[in-house]
Motif scaffolding. Structure first.
Motif, short mmCIF file in Angstrom:
data_model
loop_
_atom_site.label_atom_id
_atom_site.label_comp_id
_atom_site.label_asym_id
_atom_site.label_seq_id
_atom_site.Cartn_x
_atom_site.Cartn_y
_atom_site.Cartn_z
N GLY A 141 0.56 -0.39 5.60
CA GLY A 141 1.13 -0.84 6.88
C GLY A 141 0.23 -1.77 7.67
N ARG A 142 -0.45 -2.70 7.01
CA ARG A 142 -1.45 -3.53 7.70
C ARG A 142 -0.88 -4.70 8.48
N ARG A 143 0.27 -5.25 8.10
CA ARG A 143 0.83 -6.45 8.76
C ARG A 143 -0.07 -7.67 8.69
N GLU A 144 -0.76 -7.82 7.59
CA GLU A 144 -1.62 -8.99 7.34
C GLU A 144 -1.91 -9.03 5.85
N LEU A 145 -2.49 -10.13 5.40
CA LEU A 145 -2.93 -10.24 4.01
C LEU A 145 -3.94 -9.12 3.72
N VAL A 146 -3.75 -8.45 2.59
CA VAL A 146 -4.71 -7.43 2.16
C VAL A 146 -5.43 -7.96 0.93
N VAL A 147 -6.76 -7.88 0.95
CA VAL A 147 -7.55 -8.40 -0.18
C VAL A 147 -8.46 -7.30 -0.69
N LEU A 148 -8.27 -6.92 -1.94
CA LEU A 148 -9.09 -5.87 -2.55
C LEU A 148 -9.59 -6.33 -3.91
N ALA A 149 -10.89 -6.19 -4.13
CA ALA A 149 -11.43 -6.39 -5.47
C ALA A 149 -11.30 -5.06 -6.19
N ASN A 150 -10.74 -5.09 -7.40
CA ASN A 150 -10.57 -3.86 -8.16
C ASN A 150 -10.91 -4.09 -9.63
N PRO A 151 -12.03 -3.52 -10.13
CA PRO A 151 -13.03 -2.73 -9.42
C PRO A 151 -13.66 -3.53 -8.27
N ASN A 152 -14.14 -2.78 -7.29
CA ASN A 152 -14.78 -3.44 -6.16
C ASN A 152 -16.16 -3.95 -6.57
N ALA A 153 -16.60 -4.99 -5.89
CA ALA A 153 -17.96 -5.50 -6.06
C ALA A 153 -18.65 -5.39 -4.70
N PRO A 154 -19.89 -5.01 -4.60
CA PRO A 154 -20.81 -4.72 -5.70
C PRO A 154 -20.87 -3.25 -6.11
N THR A 155 -19.89 -2.44 -5.76
CA THR A 155 -20.00 -1.00 -6.06
C THR A 155 -19.52 -0.66 -7.47
N GLY A 156 -18.59 -1.45 -8.00
CA GLY A 156 -18.03 -1.17 -9.32
C GLY A 156 -16.95 -0.09 -9.33
N ILE A 157 -16.69 0.50 -8.16
CA ILE A 157 -15.72 1.60 -8.10
C ILE A 157 -14.29 1.06 -8.12
N ALA A 158 -13.44 1.70 -8.92
CA ALA A 158 -12.07 1.20 -9.12
C ALA A 158 -11.02 2.13 -8.50
N LEU A 159 -9.92 1.51 -8.08
CA LEU A 159 -8.72 2.25 -7.70
C LEU A 159 -7.82 2.34 -8.92
N SER A 160 -6.94 3.36 -8.95
CA SER A 160 -5.96 3.46 -10.04
C SER A 160 -4.78 2.54 -9.73
N VAL A 161 -3.97 2.28 -10.75
CA VAL A 161 -2.77 1.47 -10.54
C VAL A 161 -1.84 2.18 -9.54
N ALA A 162 -1.78 3.50 -9.59
CA ALA A 162 -0.92 4.24 -8.66
C ALA A 162 -1.38 4.02 -7.21
#
Ligand SMILES: *Cc1c(COP(=O)(O)O)cnc(C)c1O
Length: 351
Positions: free
Chosen positions: A141-162
């Motif tokens: 519900g952000r009402r703006e462009l959402v930008v996510l690196a997946n996996p994230n950098a520089p942490t390397g942690i990933a979100l699932s597709v779900a």
């Protein structure tokens, strides 16, 4: 700065890329390049004839390359955008879709805030959780462009597709851009969701898993209308922005998928090894799904470890930034490079 500089760019703080020193031979573990060369097919694609053809412009539509990428990703060519590195695509996306602002994590790819500034896009910088994970609810519900690196950098942690799907479905009136620069090293791509959601833009690159950082080639997958918007911007700036040799290399790389998949498995195995060894030395290491590890020691500061390794001819990346100044991001290179790196870390913290 000259007195001629347009006022609207005078305060811009540009992105600082990782060092590319030319003064001596370093073990380069600082910019997430591949330790492996491009595939044989890529090397053979750059023939003398191909070089002679440089007198001609490249295909601005990159038809052959788009056809390859489309079939590899189970979409149509009209769902593919290609450009001069994925940074180029990220910039175009901020231009095209940033009108209502952009949300991204406080710890992520440093270029997002630069593109936002360049294009006068207002930003909402959202802190990662204490453990450096993205909390998907923060992006709904952000009402703006959402930008996510997946996996994230520089942490390397990933979100699932779900989790990505939850974010995409909770922002139906804005683009959700998922930057999958590192996805091939062990995370799940959300590319298949682009058929279901008209607001999802997935961006990938040849720079990391496809060993072609120097060729400058990125691509995006999305609904055809999103792709058409990006094309409009590309054709308003530089239609020939992928040179002939890079197009040939990009096509050839698509024929050598098995080679690149094997390299990614090797990197993932080396990543597990380096993670284990750093933990034995008392480092905390995030659960990286990328071709780098993100680690901190309680025996030595991030900046100090970076400097001492540099004196010894090994480059890693240190970010002098709140929350992560104790950490270093270390590219996973070859097993030999990582053994030299680990040996030097042992010596430095033993000093
Ligand atoms: C390396 C990287 C890119 C840029 O890749 P290019 O295709 O070389 O421009 C984009 N996003 C992230 C998160 C990266 O780490």
């Amino acid at each position: 700065m000259s007195r001629f500089m347009n006022r609207k760019y005078r305060d811009l703080t540009e992105y600082v890329p990782g060092e590319q020193p030319q003064d001596r031979q370093y073990i380069k573990l600082n910019t997430n390049e591949s330790p492996f060369p491009p595939s044989d097919g890529v090397i053979q694609a750059i023939t003398k004839e191909a070089i002679a053809d440089l007198r001609l412009y490249s295909d601005p539509e990159s038809r052959a390359l788009k056809a390859k990428l489309a079939s590899a990703n189970g979409v149509l060519p009209e769902n593919i955008f290609v450009s001069n590195g994925s940074d180029d695509i990220l910039n175009f996306a901020f231009m095209a879709f940033g009108e209502d602002g952009a949300a991204f994590p406080d710890i992520s790819y440093g270029f997002y805030s630069v593109f936002a500034d360049l294009n006068h896009v207002r930003t909402d910088v959202i802190p990662l959780r204490e453990d450096f994970a993205v909390n998907p609810a923060d992006y709904c519900g952000r009402r703006e462009l959402v930008v996510l690196a997946n996996p994230n950098a520089p942490t390397g942690i990933a979100l699932s597709v779900a989790e990505i799907e939850k974010i995409v479905s909770a922002n139906p009136d804005h683009i959700v851009l998922v930057d999958e620069a590192y996805v091939d090293f062990g995370a799940e791509s959300c590319c298949s969701l682009t058929g279901k959601y008209r607001n999802l833009l997935v961006v990938q690159t040849y720079s990391k898993s496809r060993s072609m950082a120097g060729a400058r080639l990125g691509f995006a997958i999305a609904d055809r209308q999103i792709i058409a918007d990006l094309e409009k911007i590309k054709y308003s700036t530089n239609p020939y922005n992928i040179n002939r040799l890079t197009q040939l290399a990009g096509i050839a790389a698509q024929n050598d998928g098995a080679y690149y998949a094997e390299n990614c498995r090797t990197i993932a195995a080396t990543r597990a090894y380096v993670t284990e060894e750093l933990k034995k030395l008392g480092f905390s290491v995030t659960d990286s799904k990328a071709n780098f590890v993100f680690a901190k020691s309680d025996r030595i500061g991030g900046g100090e470890l970076y400097r001492k390794l540099k004196e010894r001819g090994i480059l890693i990346r240190h970010f002098d930034q709140a929350r992560i100044a104790d950490y270093n991001r270390i590219t996973v290179g070859s097993r030999e490079e990582m053994d030299i790196f680990l040996q030097n870390v042992r010596e430095i913290i033993g000093e």
